[in-house]
Design a protein around this motif. Structure first.
Motif, PDB file in Angstrom:
ATOM      1  N   ARG A 164      56.412  62.639  37.962  1.00 45.53           N
ATOM      2  CA  ARG A 164      56.367  62.608  36.383  1.00 45.53           C
ATOM      3  C   ARG A 164      55.151  61.580  36.280  1.00 45.53           C
ATOM      4  NH1 ARG A 164      62.393  61.397  34.798  1.00 45.53           N
ATOM      5  NH2 ARG A 164      61.516  61.122  32.716  1.00 45.53           N
ATOM      6  N   GLY A 165      54.798  61.609  34.825  1.00 43.75           N
ATOM      7  CA  GLY A 165      53.632  60.936  34.702  1.00 43.75           C
ATOM      8  C   GLY A 165      53.764  59.217  34.756  1.00 43.75           C
ATOM      9  N   ARG A 166      53.078  58.564  35.530  1.00 41.99           N
ATOM     10  CA  ARG A 166      53.202  57.122  35.893  1.00 41.99           C
ATOM     11  C   ARG A 166      52.402  56.209  34.544  1.00 41.99           C
ATOM     12  NH1 ARG A 166      56.295  59.351  39.116  1.00 41.99           N
ATOM     13  NH2 ARG A 166      56.004  59.048  41.299  1.00 41.99           N
ATOM     14  N   GLY A 167      51.843  56.919  33.579  1.00 45.20           N
ATOM     15  CA  GLY A 167      51.174  56.001  32.571  1.00 45.20           C
ATOM     16  C   GLY A 167      52.202  55.388  31.400  1.00 45.20           C
ATOM     17  N   GLY A 168      53.473  55.899  31.527  1.00 44.51           N
ATOM     18  CA  GLY A 168      54.368  55.185  30.597  1.00 44.51           C
ATOM     19  C   GLY A 168      55.404  56.081  30.113  1.00 44.51           C
ATOM     20  N   GLY A 169      55.151  57.409  29.753  1.00 40.94           N
ATOM     21  CA  GLY A 169      56.136  58.207  29.228  1.00 40.94           C
ATOM     22  C   GLY A 169      57.050  58.896  30.498  1.00 40.94           C
ATOM     23  N   GLY A 170      56.428  59.270  31.481  1.00 40.16           N
ATOM     24  CA  GLY A 170      57.365  59.740  32.447  1.00 40.16           C
ATOM     25  C   GLY A 170      57.304  61.325  32.069  1.00 40.16           C
ATOM     26  N   HIS A 213      38.338  57.660  45.866  1.00 39.21           N
ATOM     27  CA  HIS A 213      38.094  59.212  46.217  1.00 39.21           C
ATOM     28  C   HIS A 213      39.541  59.647  46.068  1.00 39.21           C
ATOM     29  CE1 HIS A 213      33.974  59.443  47.591  1.00 39.21           C
ATOM     30  NE2 HIS A 213      33.954  58.148  48.161  1.00 39.21           N
ATOM     31  N   THR A 214      40.622  58.884  46.077  1.00 36.04           N
ATOM     32  CA  THR A 214      41.972  59.800  45.953  1.00 36.04           C
ATOM     33  C   THR A 214      42.171  60.047  44.637  1.00 36.04           C
ATOM     34  OG1 THR A 214      43.026  58.373  47.792  1.00 36.04           O
ATOM     35  CG2 THR A 214      44.443  59.043  45.997  1.00 36.04           C
ATOM     36  N   LEU A 215      41.488  59.140  43.549  1.00 35.76           N
ATOM     37  CA  LEU A 215      41.569  59.762  42.115  1.00 35.76           C
ATOM     38  C   LEU A 215      40.928  60.864  42.069  1.00 35.76           C
ATOM     39  CD1 LEU A 215      42.295  59.296  39.240  1.00 35.76           C
ATOM     40  CD2 LEU A 215      40.420  57.646  39.262  1.00 35.76           C
ATOM     41  N   ILE A 216      39.703  60.864  42.669  1.00 36.46           N
ATOM     42  CA  ILE A 216      38.593  62.088  42.386  1.00 36.46           C
ATOM     43  C   ILE A 216      39.137  63.272  42.832  1.00 36.46           C
ATOM     44  CG2 ILE A 216      36.567  62.997  43.109  1.00 36.46           C
ATOM     45  CD1 ILE A 216      35.377  59.894  43.201  1.00 36.46           C
ATOM     46  N   GLU A 217      39.783  63.150  44.146  1.00 41.41           N
ATOM     47  CA  GLU A 217      40.440  64.508  44.682  1.00 41.41           C
ATOM     48  C   GLU A 217      41.883  64.731  43.949  1.00 41.41           C
ATOM     49  OE1 GLU A 217      41.414  63.838  48.777  1.00 41.41           O
ATOM     50  OE2 GLU A 217      42.144  65.899  49.091  1.00 41.41           O
ATOM     51  N   GLY A 218      42.383  63.943  43.374  1.00 46.34           N
ATOM     52  CA  GLY A 218      43.751  64.380  42.585  1.00 46.34           C
ATOM     53  C   GLY A 218      43.019  65.255  41.179  1.00 46.34           C
ATOM     54  N   MET A 219      41.992  64.796  40.572  1.00 49.84           N
ATOM     55  CA  MET A 219      41.405  65.195  39.451  1.00 49.84           C
ATOM     56  C   MET A 219      40.889  66.574  39.673  1.00 49.84           C
ATOM     57  SD  MET A 219      39.741  62.115  37.365  1.00 49.84           S
ATOM     58  CE  MET A 219      39.508  62.993  35.617  1.00 49.84           C
ATOM     59  N   ALA A 220      40.230  66.660  40.843  1.00 54.20           N
ATOM     60  CA  ALA A 220      39.630  68.036  41.134  1.00 54.20           C
ATOM     61  C   ALA A 220      40.857  69.182  41.291  1.00 54.20           C
ATOM     62  CB  ALA A 220      38.965  67.916  42.588  1.00 54.20           C
ATOM     63  N   THR A 324      49.261  58.764  38.673  1.00 60.78           N
ATOM     64  CA  THR A 324      49.757  60.147  38.671  1.00 60.78           C
ATOM     65  C   THR A 324      49.004  61.042  39.579  1.00 60.78           C
ATOM     66  OG1 THR A 324      50.718  59.630  36.243  1.00 60.78           O
ATOM     67  CG2 THR A 324      50.532  61.998  37.312  1.00 60.78           C
ATOM     68  N   TYR A 325      47.636  60.970  39.186  1.00 60.94           N
ATOM     69  CA  TYR A 325      46.709  61.770  39.997  1.00 60.94           C
ATOM     70  C   TYR A 325      46.482  61.191  41.482  1.00 60.94           C
ATOM     71  CZ  TYR A 325      44.279  63.751  35.715  1.00 60.94           C
ATOM     72  OH  TYR A 325      44.158  64.379  34.679  1.00 60.94           O
TER      73      TYR A 325
END
Ligand SMILES: Cc1cc2nc3c(=O)[nH]c(=O)nc-3n(C[C@H](O)[C@H](O)[C@H](O)COP(=O)(O)O)c2cc1C
Ligand code: SF4
Ligand code: SF4
Ligand code: FES
Lengths: 600, 164
Positions: A164-170, A213-220, A324-325
């Motif tokens: 679930r989203g980690r930015g607040g809302g879940g 790179h973890t973020l880049i990989e998740g977004m890709a 999240t990503y």
């Protein structure tokens, strides 16, 4: 060529401001001097977490954790430890419970209860080296997704994981991705929200600075699932180092072919661009953020349509938070079922929290969902400093609320925190002790949200100002009986009628402090008393005749000449002149000045 | 607001900005990027610079102005050589950031958002630099200082004054 020893130097924001880069230079110079360059490698890493102990060094393979290392200590470490194999005990971490030296970093209390998924690489690899990322399995998940799985099977794993989203809302991540995937459009986008607006949260910053790179990989991978070929990362301007590392990582990924055309020789192409914010909290809200990427004023708009249907440039868009990503590659590599085993019934995996305020160990901590608040702030955070006691923790920043000690055994997940009137939010945890005034804290948050309100809708623009005005009155000793009720009524109305999440949640800190600390409100109103001795207008100063040594210091520092007395004559404050500035209290070397509230 | 009536000098700064604008001309939604660049070059965003951007990007000046005033990061007044930015985020607030601001007001004799007469210091506040573990935190230009108290405030000012 393998090195005999690896020395990791934390270069998170906290350690840098404590001189960690100078320590690193000194290390390199010492190593050069003793000709150890081929044996010992010095690596600059992202935030390791225990910011309170910074600058931190971690030595492998010994796993020795050195704390508060200064340039002057470097020679001893290199000569004694690296050369002679005798760790420098005076710089090693001691358990505060047993007062014993801790020889292995994994036994440090701060790390013991943690479970690192998102932060696994933060503090253990060089964030500027793609090779190191690849060495720990980097881009394997992207490769697996592109060559062994199809978008549907990737989506399935995300669904099984329960992410679930980690930015607040879940909000469930797989649903967001599915909605966007199902939209028929040639052009789609993937956006990362790295605006990290909650003051008191800094995990997104640490992930980007420590493991971009973890973020880049998740977004890709998200791009592959939904059918997008372009993504944006929206980073706040206050994070220049994060922006720099991200730009560098994107360039490396493009050069190596992890971004760009035909990734892994498939027909999937994906490109990323960094967009820098410009200092507006409301831009963390997804529709405002999209406006800001488009180069416009960052005002929110009503939803629906949701970004999954109409996002940036009017095209279907997936928008998620950094953390999240950062979970995505682990889900692909280990399978969704692996993550679903961690956490509680409704909340899976881990959450990163930023511990700060009046707590011994400040820093970042990643724990499985379901960990209790008590474990987080006592076992990991070490509780309040000596002689103090935590009376509340604020969770969820300006949108959240406070939790009091009787609820500290609540397991952390999205639902349980909301039920307490607080919120998971982005994971900022701020501990407050008896020196915090809860009315003033509520006023602080409202000051923040009033300032950051974009002004588009009336409840938020006007209503919050009114609430602020009432709180201001109360802290000035002008509160009236009906004020608490007025705050509650206004708060509920604003929550129900504001256009976006900012307004809808802004009253929370007020409502929650009224719920748990009503007595503090009442004391301010009826007794004109601030027990925390924070509200200036409710404080008076008096000199204790028995303790005053007539040194004249306070009289010299009083800006309004309110203090009568001379050498040899006990001093006295003339109350009608005193403006409660506190100077005399700060300067008296004998502690003879007393701060009082509500005594008359 | 009529963009073209404002006279724009032809100098190195404008040429640098002009070249940057050329490089992003094909990028969608470039305005905020251009404003960041302009503030980097000029230090602030006076009307003249906004008019130039408006003309070059073919965006109405009222739109440019609307964006500049919306975001806290953009400033229309010149700033001192050293911008002292005190964090007023929650973690810093709980650790007494309000007092830190008062110390600076006291020592510099300026209010928030103001610049000292010698143009050396501008005092501003911000919301969280993500270094909450060191609260209270402040930044002087790009340098971060943590655990700030009255003594440190005096030291910091002394340091930058001696740098001139
Ligand atoms: C006023 C406001 C501020 C927000 N700030 C952030 C933020 O700084 N970072 C973030 O990831 N989400 C923030 N959000 C939530 C986003 O709107 C959005 O829900 C989130 O980024 C979605 O990502 P997730 O599903 O991965 O959590 C904010 C929401 C509101 C209403
Ligand atoms: S709730 Fe506040 S921030 Fe959100 S749209 Fe309305 S005025 Fe703007
Ligand atoms: S609190 Fe300030 S004004 Fe009052 S007596 Fe002390 S120094 Fe003077
Ligand atoms: S609250 Fe001050 S740095 Fe985060």
């Amino acid at each position: 060529m393998a090195h005999r020893m690896n020395v990791l130097v934390c270069s998170g924001a906290s350690c840098i401001s404590n001189n960690s880069l100078k320590v690193k230079e000194a290390l390199l110079a010492e190593i050069e001097r003793l000709d150890l360059k081929r044996e010992i490698k010095v690596i600059e890493t992202g935030c390791m977490g225990p910011c309170q102990l910074g600058p931190v060094l971690l030595v492998y393979p010994d796993e020795t954790l050195y704390k508060k290392v200064q340039v002057a200590d470097v020679r001893e470490i290199v000569e004694q430890h690296f050369l002679k194999g005798r760790p420098v005990e005076r710089l090693m971490y001691k358990s505060p419970l047993t007062d014993e030296l801790v020889h292995k970093s994994r036994d440090v209390d701060y790390f013991k209860k943690q479970y690192k998924i998102v932060l696994a690489n933060c503090g253990s690899i060089d964030p500027e080296s793609l090779d190191e990322y690849i060495a720990v399995g980097g881009y394997e998940a992207l490769g697996k997704a592109l060559t062994e799985m199809n978008p549907d099977s990737v989506l399935d794993e995300i669904k099984i994981s329960g992410l679930r989203g980690r930015g607040g809302g879940g909000f469930p991540t797989h649903l967001k991705w599915m909605f966007t995937k199902n939209e028929k459009s040639k052009e789609k986008y993937v956006i990362c929200n790295a605006d990290e607006g909650d003051p008191g949260a800094f995990m997104d910053r640490s992930v980007i600075e420590g493991d971009p790179h973890t973020l880049i990989e998740g977004m890709a991978i998200a791009g592959y699932v939904v059918g997008a070929s372009k993504g944006y990362i929206y980073v706040r301007a206050e994070y220049p180092l994060a922006i720099e590392r991200l730009e560098k990582a994107i360039a490396q990924a493009k050069e190596t072919g992890f971004l760009g055309e035909n990734i892994f020789q498939t027909d999937f192409s994906f490109d990323l661009e960094v967009r820098v914010g410009a200092g507006a909290f409301v831009c963390g809200e997804e529709t405002a953020l999209i406006h800001s990427i488009e180069g416009k004023r960052g005002t929110p708009r009503p939803r629906p349509p949701y970004p999954s249907a109409s996002g940036v440039w009017g095209k279907p868009t997936v928008l998620n938070n950094v953390e999240t990503y950062a979970n995505v590659r682990h889900i692909i590599l280990n399978g969704g079922a692996w993550m679903a085993k961690i956490g509680t019934e409704t909340s899976k995996g881990t959450k990163v929290f930023a511990l700060s305020g009046t707590i011994k160990n400040t820093g970042l901590a990643e724990v499985p969902m379901g960990t209790t608040i008590r474990e987080l702030i006592y076992d990991i955070g070490g509780g309040a400093p000596e002689g103090h006691e935590i009376k509340a923790v604020q969770l969820g920043g300006p949108s959240g609320g406070c939790v009091t000690p009787e609820y500290f055994d609540t397991p952390i997940d999205y639902e349980s925190l909301t039920a307490l009137g607080a919120m998971m939010g982005s994971g900022g945890v701020i501990a407050m002790d008896e020196t915090a005034c809860m009315v003033n804290t509520a006023k602080f948050f409202l000051d923040f949200t009033c300032f950051e309100s974009c002004g588009k809708c009336v409840p938020c623009r006007v209503g919050l100002k009114q609430m602020y005005g009432i709180l201001d009155k109360i802290t000035k000793g002008e509160g009236e009986e009906e004020d608490i009720e007025a705050l509650e009524t206004l708060g509920k109305t604003i929550k129900a009628t504001a256009l976006c999440g900012l307004g809808q949640t802004a009253p929370n800190p007020v409502l929650s402090t009224i719920k748990f600390f009503r007595h503090e409100y009442e004391e301010h109103i009826f007794e004109k008393k601030c027990r925390a001795l924070v509200c200036k207008d409710l404080i008076s100063y008096e000199i204790n005749k028995d303790a005053c040594k007539a040194c004249t210091l306070c009289a010299q520092k009083c800006p309004v000449d309110a203090i009568k007395g001379e050498r040899g004559v006990v001093h006295e404050i003339q109350q009608e002149k005193c403006i409660s500035c506190g100077n005399c209290y700060d300067v008296c070397p004998f502690g003879a000045v007393m701060r009082l509230s509500g005594e008359n | 607001m009529e963009a073209l009536k404002i006279h724009i000098p032809d100098n190195e700064q404008y040429r640098e900005l002009g070249a940057y604008i050329e490089s992003v001309r094909n990028m969608p939604g470039p305005l905020i990027n251009v404003l960041h660049k302009a503030q980097g070059i000029f230090g602030y965003l006076p009307m003249e610079v906004q008019a130039f951007i408006s003309r070059e990007l073919d965006i109405p000046l009222s739109t440019v102005y609307g964006v500049v005033t919306f975001y806290n990061f953009f400033s229309m007044t010149p700033r001192g050589k050293y911008v002292i930015n005190v964090c007023m985020g929650t973690a810093c607030y709980v650790k007494g950031a309000g007092k830190v601001v008062d110390y600076f007001k006291d020592e510099l004799k300026v209010g928030e958002g103001e610049t000292t007469e010698d143009n050396l210091f501008t005092l501003t506040t911000a919301r969280c630099f993500g270094a909450c573990g060191l609260a209270p935190v402040l930044m002087v230009n790009e340098d971060v200082y943590g655990h700030v108290d009255r003594k440190k405030v005096t030291e910091i000012l002394k340091k930058y004054r001696s740098l001139g």
